[in-house]
Design an enzyme around this catalytic site. Structure first.
Site, short mmCIF file in Angstrom:
data_model
loop_
_atom_site.label_atom_id
_atom_site.label_comp_id
_atom_site.label_asym_id
_atom_site.label_seq_id
_atom_site.Cartn_x
_atom_site.Cartn_y
_atom_site.Cartn_z
N ASP A 92 0.83 -1.20 0.00
CA ASP A 92 0.00 0.00 0.00
C ASP A 92 0.87 1.26 0.00
O ASP A 92 1.88 1.33 0.71
CB ASP A 92 -0.89 -0.03 1.25
CG ASP A 92 -1.92 1.07 1.30
OD1 ASP A 92 -2.78 1.10 0.40
OD2 ASP A 92 -1.87 1.88 2.23
N GLU B 225 1.42 -0.58 -5.08
CA GLU B 225 0.41 0.44 -5.33
C GLU B 225 1.15 1.77 -5.31
O GLU B 225 1.50 2.28 -4.24
CB GLU B 225 -0.68 0.43 -4.26
CG GLU B 225 -1.79 1.42 -4.58
CD GLU B 225 -2.42 2.09 -3.35
OE1 GLU B 225 -3.57 2.54 -3.46
OE2 GLU B 225 -1.76 2.18 -2.29
#
Length: 560
Positions: free
Chosen positions: A221, A284
């Site tokens: 993330d 990401e």
């Protein structure tokens, strides 16, 4: 965080079962948003036992791996992306034993398991942050985060002008505290200081904890956000999710895409490479241009990075072709595969985006006061887009419900919304709840079969009944059966490891390409066009006129 735990060793048979040569290069990976996938205990929130029970459905779909959004202990201020303990399963989702059973079953069915890792920030309820709040300025506990003195004669102004991705100031102070702490997202998500050796050592141990338990990879993330520019200088831009890189050139900002992140991922890659079975990482990272993104997937860093340029492409043949070309070129330059993704838990579902007046536009959520998509047209285009996406070489990601043609919940009432972006912007951003509504499994069951009762953490619209799994299973022409057929053919024709060659289309609204002996054609216009030569394998819609491909339709042909 917790102290280092004792080493966990997989049984030899399971260790052998999860090996494979660079499986991630062509894998079709299915994103599971745990709280919305399947609820086993009836509390209205999806859980790990619910996932385990539905794994045979995913195996029949034909996917290669599952990626689970966070299921760790969390106060759920941002649906689990505010982690309080990275080694503990939140009771909402079950136990560590439930995870072990789920992973074991997934591997037994031939599917890899990827878990989310959230390294940019923790929850404010994390033990480290709680210790920091109880410690004075300059303490070792505070050094793990980004605490700073404020500006102004009394320190009452934030240390700089950075804004949160979720809206509002990126700095907050705890009641009675003299210092400010940085949070690029919600105030309950304080950013870690990745220049601190304890932070780096702790996350390497977290990686080991889950690798020892047999996970096959990590979705990282906010992978581009760990390192901030020295001195945390003011910046005149605005941090945004996904579209931020393209719109604002985030690679020049002081909080994104700093050179130091690559050293971190090189360390992680060396750690993963000590484990059997080709363990992988996917970034990401909202970065433009593609050449900057490709730096995250060099041979000694991550294996994949999400292709947000593809997700953001409008329903336009020239734009899509340009994105595909630039993506393939950038990935090839570093010897990595390209990923293809159309939806995820942070974006309005593409079935609905394709039904807007500007098809493919990405609004920050849709509510009843906004433009309502043409549901039928959006689904027709989404089915056609699947034939393009799943024919491209590289790895493809499917967001749960995409295989059902599930649309966004575009009329969700404000009283049900939970996305922090909605509240931090006072409703100016509708938020991401509409794409996170629990899945429909049975049309005539309470909660559409999401759980054993009527509870559902977000209400499902009545329209979900016609998209339910049991309404599509075994039904010729349904979106579910279309996806099953596409994934079977993708494997049969080795499209993920193939080579894309564009062919003359004869119309600016049409794309024609070859991948091995398969020829794909997608008509993004409204008028029918002549089909190129080849034997029809599958079409996204019935072909009513022989030799013609209708508008907003795609087909796969075989040249052999």
């Amino acid at each position: 965080m917790n102290m280092r735990t004792k080493e966990f060793t997989l049984p030899e048979t399971e260790t052998e079962a999860v090996t494979g040569a660079e499986w991630w290069r062509s894998a079709v990976i299915y994103q599971i948003y745990p709280r919305s996938f399947a609820d086993a205990n009836g509390d209205g929130i999806g859980d790990l036992p619910g996932i385990t029970a539905r794994l045979p459905y995913l195996a029949r779909l034909g996917i290669d791996a599952i990626w689970l959004s966070p299921f760790y202990r969390s106060p759920q201020a941002d649906a689990g992306y505010d982690v309080a303990d990275y080694r503990v399963v939140d009771p909402l989702f079950g136990t560590l034993d439930d995870f072990e059973r789920m992973r074991h079953q997934a591997h037994a069915l031939g599917m890899k398991v990827i878990v989310d890792l959230v390294p940019n920030h923790t929850s404010d309820e994390h033990a480290w942050f709680q210790a920091a709040l109880k410690s004075p300025p300059g303490s070792a506990a505070r050094a793990r985060y980004l605490f700073r003195d404020g500006k102004g004669p009394h320190g009452d102004l934030p240390p700089n002008n950075w804004q949160s991705v979720f809206g509002g100031n990126a700095w907050s102070r705890a009641p009675g505290d003299s210092q400010w702490y940085l949070h690029l997202f919600d105030r309950k998500q304080p950013d870690l200081n990745w220049d601190h050796p304890e932070v780096r050592a702790e996350f390497e141990d977290v990686l080991r904890f889950w690798l020892d338990r047999g996970v096959d990879g990590f979705r990282v993330d906010v992978a581009h956000g760990l390192i901030k520019a020295p001195g945390l200088p003011d910046w005149g831009g605005h941090a945004a999710m996904v579209e931020g890189a393209a719109d604002h050139g985030n690679n020049t900002s002081p909080m994104w895409d700093q050179e130091g992140v690559h050293e971190i991922y090189r360390h992680w890659r060396r750690l993963l490479d000590t484990y059997p079975g080709e363990r992988m990482m996917v970034a990401e990272a909202w970065i433009a241009p593609q050449a900057r993104l490709a730096r995250y997937i060099r041979g000694d860093e991550m294996q994949q990075a999400f292709n947000f340029d593809y997700l953001l492409a409008h329903w336009d043949a020239a734009e899509i072709r340009a994105v595909v070309d630039s993506s393939l070129a950038a990935s090839a330059a570093v010897g990595a595969p390209t990923t293809w993704v159309m939806s995820n838990h942070d974006s309005v579902r593409h079935t609905s985006r394709y039904g807007l007046r500007k098809p493919g536009a990405r609004p920050k959520g849709i509510d009843a006061a906004g433009e309502q998509p043409d549901e039928a047209l959006g689904l027709r285009r989404a089915r056609a887009a699947a034939l393009l996406t799943l024919a491209l070489p590289g790895s493809a990601y499917i967001y749960q419900g995409e295989e059902l043609g599930l649309p966004e919940h575009t009329t969700l009432d404000a009283r049900y919304r939970q996305d922090p972006a909605f509240f931090r912007t006072q409703g100016a951003e509708i938020g991401r709840d509409g794409c996170r509504v629990p899945l429909p499994w049975k049309a005539d069951a309470p909660s559409f079969g999401f759980g054993p009762g009527e509870k559902s953490w977000l209400p499902q619209p009545d329209s979900f009944a016609r998209y339910a799994v049991d309404r599509q299973d075994g039904v010729s022409g349904s979106t579910l059966e279309l996806y099953r057929q596409l994934l079977r053919l993708r494997r049969d024709y080795a499209l993920g490891t193939g080579l894309l060659e564009w062919q003359s289309a004869g119309s600016p609204d049409v794309l024609v390409f070859d991948n091995g002996t398969l020829r794909g054609v997608i008509n993004l216009g409204m008028q029918p066009v002549a089909l190129p030569r080849g034997t029809l394998l599958v079409a996204s819609e019935p072909l009513e006129t022989h030799g013609e491909l209708p508008g907003n339709t795609a087909a796969w042909l075989t040249l052999s």
